[in-house]
Design an enzyme around this catalytic site. Structure first.
Site, PDB file in Angstrom:
ATOM      1  N   LYS A 121      33.925  37.614  31.137  1.00  0.00           N
ATOM      2  CA  LYS A 121      33.751  38.710  30.183  1.00  0.00           C
ATOM      3  C   LYS A 121      34.680  38.588  28.983  1.00  0.00           C
ATOM      4  CE  LYS A 121      32.234  42.223  33.494  1.00  0.00           C
ATOM      5  NZ  LYS A 121      32.590  43.509  34.139  1.00  0.00           N
ATOM      6  N   ARG A 122      35.869  38.045  29.210  1.00  0.00           N
ATOM      7  CA  ARG A 122      36.833  38.006  28.103  1.00  0.00           C
ATOM      8  C   ARG A 122      36.411  37.035  26.997  1.00  0.00           C
ATOM      9  NH1 ARG A 122      40.534  33.758  28.718  1.00  0.00           N
ATOM     10  NH2 ARG A 122      40.360  32.614  30.664  1.00  0.00           N
TER      11      ARG A 122
END
Length: 467
Positions: free
Chosen positions: A238-239
């Site tokens: 996600k980052r």
């Protein structure tokens, strides 16, 4: 042999891009060989699985256009079948009950690590008498000798000694089956011929092969696809930005562009970058998938998306643009046809989000002007320029790009101004900012009524701010 592939996600979250690429490779392989593509939902993790995640997976598959021929099949609907197979393995002597407690297993692991041994179950309960009154799990009796040989279509030959594999649990103490048992039974029952999945499953494959052999099943061919990395070399997460397939829709990508990008992550056909779906099917080969991991490059995806926006059928792009306009509360019937918006904006806009945001003024009056554009273009005296343009437009019988352009030219010549001194204030007046497609094409789409009203409003705005 009829080719049968499958995509088997766990519904514990959204459909992520790594899963989407695996699904794409499986789908392409089935389509290329005239086979069947199966969707299976591996939902036996009752605590983490959710209907919301199932819906997200199905929505993602639909948006990508990865149509499945069979399914979706749900593992939670097949518990009786798994129970039957577990009993079969027990009856054959290929499985046994294990009564070791968690404390015993933890102590065994700690001792093995202290002795610098590979942690593995030691087979203590292999020959224990059945004790149904005690809490117990079921373990598969892995062969003690020989090797498991995997002729992997991506990684090549993989050889694993059976002595390196322990007796894995195939049924928990509450009787529920484990992943390595359910996947084997499903692949066997569904006649899967080719298992295409991420290489994080490589360690599971020898164990699954041994269970398949114990059941007398025909072994599928395996192809383990390397993972996708972020720009920093770490596993994509996600980052790194959008990971969910539907987030890419929300961010303004066309599904074909994402598919094109994913197929090129680890596979290539010469120097070709753009592939139609038919070309992907015709040219894709599992044997040509790279062994090493691939790095996700958002800039490359944006470039691809722009190519698809520019070169796809405008009607197709307009259908996807309609969703984004709806998200912004826009009803397209209040302005020009979306297909015309696409034709006007496609050279400039790299995503559908950009196209939607930069086309709002065609459908909705804006509340304010861009401050920077006002300071640069709404200077004292420009109201006279806009009034001259308004008069020229009001007299037009033909509201189309060519005569509109001529009015702008004539106004500039009449007032002895360069073209930009007329076109830019006009652009700010009708669009609210200093950026738009060609002003004549923009005005033609905007229409007579909106154009004249907005020029009049801009004139009043300038006059009010001069006093």
């Amino acid at each position: 042999m009829s080719i049968r592939t499958r995509f088997a996600p766990s519904p514990t979250g959204y459909l992520h891009v790594g899963g989407a690429r695996t699904a794409l490779f499986s789908w392409l392989y089935a389509r290329k060989h005239g086979g069947k593509f199966i969707l299976r939902i591996e939902d036996t993790d009752l605590e983490r699985s959710s209907q919301e995640s199932v819906n997200a997976i199905l929505e993602g598959m639909t948006w990508l256009g990865l149509e499945y021929d069979e399914g979706p099949f749900y593992q939670t609907h097949r518990f009786d079948r798994y129970k039957e197979v577990i009993q079969q393995l027990l009856d054959q002597g290929d499985a046994y009950y294990c009564y070791c407690s968690r404390e015993e297993l933890d102590a065994l692991r700690e001792q093995q690590m202290a002795d610098k041994e590979k942690p593995r179950y030691n087979g203590k309960c292999r020959d224990s008498a059945d004790q149904p009154e005690r809490e117990r799990v079921v373990r598969f009796r892995n062969p003690d000798h020989g090797d498991v040989v995997i002729e992997d279509l991506v990684k090549g030959r993989i050889v694993v000694a059976n002595k390196e594999l322990d007796d894995l649990i195939i049924a928990r103490s509450d009787g529920t089956p484990t992943y390595n048992l359910t996947v084997v039974v499903d692949d066997m029952d569904m006649g899967v011929t080719h298992v295409i999945r991420g290489d994080d499953h490589v360690n599971n494959t020898p164990r699954q092969i041994n269970i398949l052999k114990a059941l007398g099943a025909t072994l599928p061919v395996y192809a383990h696809v390397p993972m996708i990395l972020g720009s920093d070399g770490a596993r994509l997460s996600k980052r790194h930005g959008a990971v969910s397939v539907m987030q890419y829709r929300n961010d303004g990508y066309l599904p074909e562009a994402l598919l094109n990008y994913l197929v090129r992550l680890g596979w290539s056909h010469g120097d070709q970058e753009l592939f139609s779906i038919d070309e992907m099917i015709a040219l894709f080969e599992l044997e040509k998938v790279n062994v090493s991991a691939s790095t996700f490059n958002t800039d490359k995806l944006i470039w691809l998306n722009h190519q698809y926006i520019m070169n796809s059928d405008p009607a197709h792009v307009a259908r996807h643009l309609a969703w984004h306009m709806g998200e912004r509360g826009i009803d397209p019937v209040t302005g020009p046809a979306l297909i015309d918006i696409v034709k006007l904006q496609r050279e400039r806009c790299k995503t559908l989000v950009q196209m939607a945001d930069e086309s709002l003024y065609f459908y909705r009056d804006f509340d304010s002007y861009d401050d920077k554009a006002v300071k640069k273009n709404f200077k004292p005296g420009v109201e006279d320029v806009l009034q001259a343009v308004w008069s020229g437009f009001d007299a037009l019988a033909d509201w189309s790009a060519e005569p509109l352009h001529q009015v702008v030219l004539d106004t500039a010549e009449k007032l002895q101004l360069n073209l930009g001194r007329v076109a830019q204030p006009l652009r700010v007046a009708v669009c609210g900012g200093a950026v738009s497609p060609a002003i004549d094409a923009t005005l033609a789409l905007l229409g007579r009524e909106k154009t004249l009203d907005r020029i009049a409003r801009a004139i009043k705005f300038i006059e009010d701010h001069e006093n």
